[in-house]
Design an enzyme around this catalytic site. Structure first.
Site, PDB file in Angstrom:
ATOM      1  N   CYS B  99      17.911 -25.951  28.606  1.00  0.00           N
ATOM      2  CA  CYS B  99      16.381 -26.079  28.807  1.00  0.00           C
ATOM      3  C   CYS B  99      15.930 -27.460  29.117  1.00  0.00           C
ATOM      4  CB  CYS B  99      15.701 -25.770  27.617  1.00  0.00           C
ATOM      5  SG  CYS B  99      15.779 -24.093  26.821  1.00  0.00           S
ATOM      6  N   CYS B 102      15.899 -29.001  33.058  1.00  0.00           N
ATOM      7  CA  CYS B 102      14.723 -29.207  33.701  1.00  0.00           C
ATOM      8  C   CYS B 102      13.578 -29.776  33.173  1.00  0.00           C
ATOM      9  CB  CYS B 102      14.490 -27.607  34.072  1.00  0.00           C
ATOM     10  SG  CYS B 102      15.516 -26.736  35.242  1.00  0.00           S
ATOM     11  N   CYS B 202      -8.197  -0.801  11.571  1.00  0.00           N
ATOM     12  CA  CYS B 202      -7.959  -1.864  10.292  1.00  0.00           C
ATOM     13  C   CYS B 202      -8.419  -3.310  10.675  1.00  0.00           C
ATOM     14  CB  CYS B 202      -6.379  -1.867  10.026  1.00  0.00           C
ATOM     15  SG  CYS B 202      -5.572  -0.274   9.480  1.00  0.00           S
ATOM     16  N   CYS B 244       3.167  -2.257  13.047  1.00  0.00           N
ATOM     17  CA  CYS B 244       1.791  -1.724  12.427  1.00  0.00           C
ATOM     18  C   CYS B 244       1.674  -0.450  13.127  1.00  0.00           C
ATOM     19  CB  CYS B 244       0.777  -2.620  13.451  1.00  0.00           C
ATOM     20  SG  CYS B 244       0.080  -3.757  12.223  1.00  0.00           S
TER      21      CYS B 244
END
Lengths: 139, 283, 108
Positions: B99, B102, B202, B244
Site C-alpha cells: 500500500c 503508492c 427495529c 441482522c
C-alpha cells in the site's frame, strides 16, 4: 420394557442426581481453591475491594478491578464458571499500588469473588454479583 | 398505528432531560480527548422518517462498553489497526508493491472513510471502502483480493477509517449514486424473513427499546468496522447486515453483494453529520 | 505460537524518581478456553497465555497467573514505582511454550 410410575420417578431422580453432582463438585472446587490459597485461615470481610459491573453487557468481556492496600496477592474466582479460577495477581516490590484491572469471561449471572493476602499475612474476601445479559441479536 | 405509537413513546423518552432506562443516554464521547459528534440533527433526506436526531450506537451501550472506546489504548479494536499497519507496509503480489508504495503512510488516507461509499467515475460504480481496497490489491499490486468480510479486510478498513476519526460523515446521495441510494433505501424498508422485519422496524421505529436483552440503536455505521465484545474481533458493516438479516430468519445477501453495497450507501447517508468513530466498541 | 500475537504497552516515557506511573497492556491472543466445541462436537483444546509479568530493571512489579476465564486479547492495568531511569520488561507466557516480550525505557 414397561416402567411403573414409581420406577420412572426413581429413575428420574437418579438421573437428576447425576446431573446435579458435577455442579456440586464445582462448588467444592471454589472452596478448595480458597482453602489452597489461604491454607484454611480465617477470612475477614474488609481489606479487599472488588469493582465489577452490576450488569455486564456481554459475558465475554467483563471489566473488573481488584484493590487491597498492602496485599501481596489477590486471587479472583468466578464461582459460576465451568472452571472458577480467573487470575491471581502477585504484587512485587515495585508495585505502586496493590490494585489491578483486567477483563474476564463470565459464563452467566454469578458471584465473582476476590481473596487477598494482606500485609500481615491475614486474608480478606469480597464478592460481587454480576448479572450477565444474553442479547436477542446474535448477528 | 402500533409502530407510530412506539415511535412516539421512544421520542418522548429521548426528549426527556434525564436518560430513562431504555432510552439513549446523554453522555458525551471524547476519544483521547477529541470530542465526537454522537448526536446531531438528522440529514434533510430523513425528513418523514420520524427521526429528528441521529445518534451513534455508542449512546445505546452500557458505561463500561462506552469507556472502552474513549481511550485508544483501551479499545481492543486498535490491536487490529496495529496489525494492518504491518500489512500496509508488506509487499504482496506480482507488481511487488505494498500500500505504501503508492500511498506512503496510512495518514494519507485522512478523510477517505468520511465520504465512502462513493462513486468511482472510471469504473462507473458505487464503491465501498472494501471494494476500493480490493481494487488496489488486484489492479495495482496484482495480489489476491481479501475476502470481503475477512479479518485482514476488517483490519485494513479500520486502519484507513481511523485516519478520519472525528471527521464528519458526508456521503453523497445525489448525482451518479442516486439510483443505488434509492435501491438501498428500498432495501432498508423491505421486510424480510419469517419474522417479516425490515431494518426500519427495529432501527427507526424502535430504537431505544429492548429486543429481549438487546438495546436497539439507530443502526448507524459510523463506527464500523467495529470491535464487538460478543466475538472479540472487528466486524464489518456487511458482516453486521448479514447477521441482522439472518436474525429476521431470511436467506441473507452476501457481504459485498450489490444489495449490501446499496444498503451500506443508504445507511451511511443516514449518519451524515455524525463523527467517524471507527473502530468503535460495541456489545 | 498463536498467529499474529501482538503486544501493546502504554507507559509514560519519563517520570520523576519515585513516581507512581500507570501502565496498561494489551496483547492479541484468542485465549482458547478448552471449553468450546468445534462444529463436529470435538472439544477445541485449551491454548491460552497462562502468565504475565512486569519487571523494572530486574525488580518485579506484578506477576499474574492467568486462567481461561481471562478474555480474548488480555488486558491489564496497574501502577508501578519508578525509582530511577531504566526499562520496563513485559513478558507473556503461552501454553505452547512461546514467550512474547516487550520493553519500554523510562527517563527520569
Amino acid at each position: 420394557m414397561d416402567f411403573t410410575r414409581r420406577e420412572t420417578l426413581a429413575l428420574g431422580g437418579a438421573a437428576a442426581l447425576t446431573f446435579v453432582l458435577p455442579f456440586r463438585a464445582n462448588a467444592a472446587t471454589t472452596e478448595e481453591l480458597v482453602n489452597e490459597f489461604t491454607g484454611g485461615a480465617d477470612i475477614a470481610d474488609a481489606g479487599v475491594e472488588l469493582t465489577a459491573p452490576e450488569i455486564a453487557e456481554n459475558g465475554n468481556t467483563v471489566p473488573i478491578t481488584v484493590s487491597a492496600p498492602g496485599a501481596s496477592a489477590i486471587m479472583v474466582l468466578a464461582t459460576g464458571n465451568p472452571t472458577p479460577p480467573v487470575a491471581t495477581f502477585n504484587f512485587g516490590p515495585l508495585a505502586a499500588s496493590h490494585e489491578a484491572s483486567t477483563r474476564i469471561r463470565l459464563a452467566g449471572t454469578q458471584d465473582v469473588v476476590a481473596i487477598a493476602q494482606l500485609e500481615d499475612g491475614s486474608f480478606a474476601r469480597s464478592a460481587k454479583n454480576v448479572k450477565v445479559t444474553i442479547g436477542g441479536c446474535g448477528g | 398505528m402500533k409502530y407510530k405509537t412506539m415511535t412516539a413513546v421512544a421520542a418522548l423518552v429521548l426528549s426527556a432531560p434525564v436518560a430513562f432506562a431504555g432510552g439513549a443516554d446523554d453522555d458525551t464521547l471524547a476519544i483521547d480527548g477529541q470530542e465526537m459528534v454522537t448526536k446531531t440533527t438528522a440529514p434533510a433526506h430523513m425528513e418523514g422518517t420520524g427521526i429528528d436526531t441521529i445518534m451513534s450506537g455508542w449512546h445505546f451501550r452500557e458505561d463500561d462498553t462506552q469507556s472502552m472506546q474513549a481511550d485508544t489504548f483501551d479499545n481492543p479494536g486498535m490491536i487490529f489497526v496495529d496489525q494492518a499497519i504491518d500489512s500496509w507496509n508488506t509487499v504482496e503480489g506480482a507488481a511487488e508493491k505494498s500500500c505504501s508504495s503508492c500511498h506512503e503512510g496510512p495518514e494519507s488516507m485522512e478523510g477517505v472513510r468520511a465520504v465512502y461509499p462513493k462513486w468511482n467515475e472510471e469504473a462507473g460504480e458505487v464503491r465501498t471502502l472494501a471494494m476500493q481496497i480490493n481494487d488496489c490489491r488486484e489492479t495495482q499490486m496484482e495480489a489476491e483480493p481479501y475476502k470481503y468480510d475477512s479479518a485482514p479486510m476488517a483490519a485494513m478498513e479500520a486502519l484507513i477509517s481511523v485516519q478520519s476519526r472525528g471527521m464528519t460523515v458526508d456521503v453523497a446521495i445525489d448525482g451518479p449514486v442516486a439510483d443505488t441510494w434509492e435501491q438501498g433505501k428500498e432495501l432498508y424498508y423491505t421486510r424480510t424473513g419469517q419474522l417479516e422485519l425490515s431494518c426500519a422496524n427495529c432501527h427507526e421505529d424502535n430504537y431505544g427499546n429492548y429486543i429481549r436483552a438487546d438495546h436497539l440503536s439507530q443502526g448507524q455505521v459510523n463506527g464500523f468496522p467495529t470491535y464487538r465484545l460478543k466475538n472479540a474481533k472487528l466486524n464489518t458493516a456487511h458482516g453486521r447486515f448479514k447477521g441482522c438479516v439472518r436474525d429476521t430468519r431470511a436467506e441473507t445477501y452476501a457481504p459485498g453483494s450489490p444489495e449490501f453495497v446499496a444498503l451500506e450507501l443508504y445507511v451511511a447517508s443516514r449518519g451524515n453529520g455524525l463523527s467517524v468513530e471507527a473502530p468503535a466498541v460495541r456489545n | 505460537m498463536a498467529s499474529g500475537v501482538k503486544p501493546r504497552v502504554k507507559v509514560p516515557s519519563s517520570a520523576s524518581a519515585g513516581e507512581a506511573v500507570a501502565i496498561k497492556t494489551l496483547i492479541s491472543h484468542p485465549m482458547e478456553s478448552g471449553q468450546r466445541k468445534d462444529s463436529d462436537g470435538n472439544t477445541i483444546p485449551r491454548s491460552i497465555i497462562n502468565r504475565f509479568t512486569c519487571d523494572y530493571n530486574g525488580e518485579n512489579v506484578i506477576d499474574v497467573t492467568m486462567e481461561p476465564a481471562i478474555s480474548t486479547n488480555p488486558y491489564f492495568e496497574f501502577e508501578a514505582t519508578v525509582p530511577e531511569a531504566g526499562e520496563f520488561q513485559f513478558t507473556w507466557y503461552d501454553d505452547d511454550g512461546s514467550v512474547y516480550e516487550e520493553a519500554k525505557a523510562v527517563s527520569v
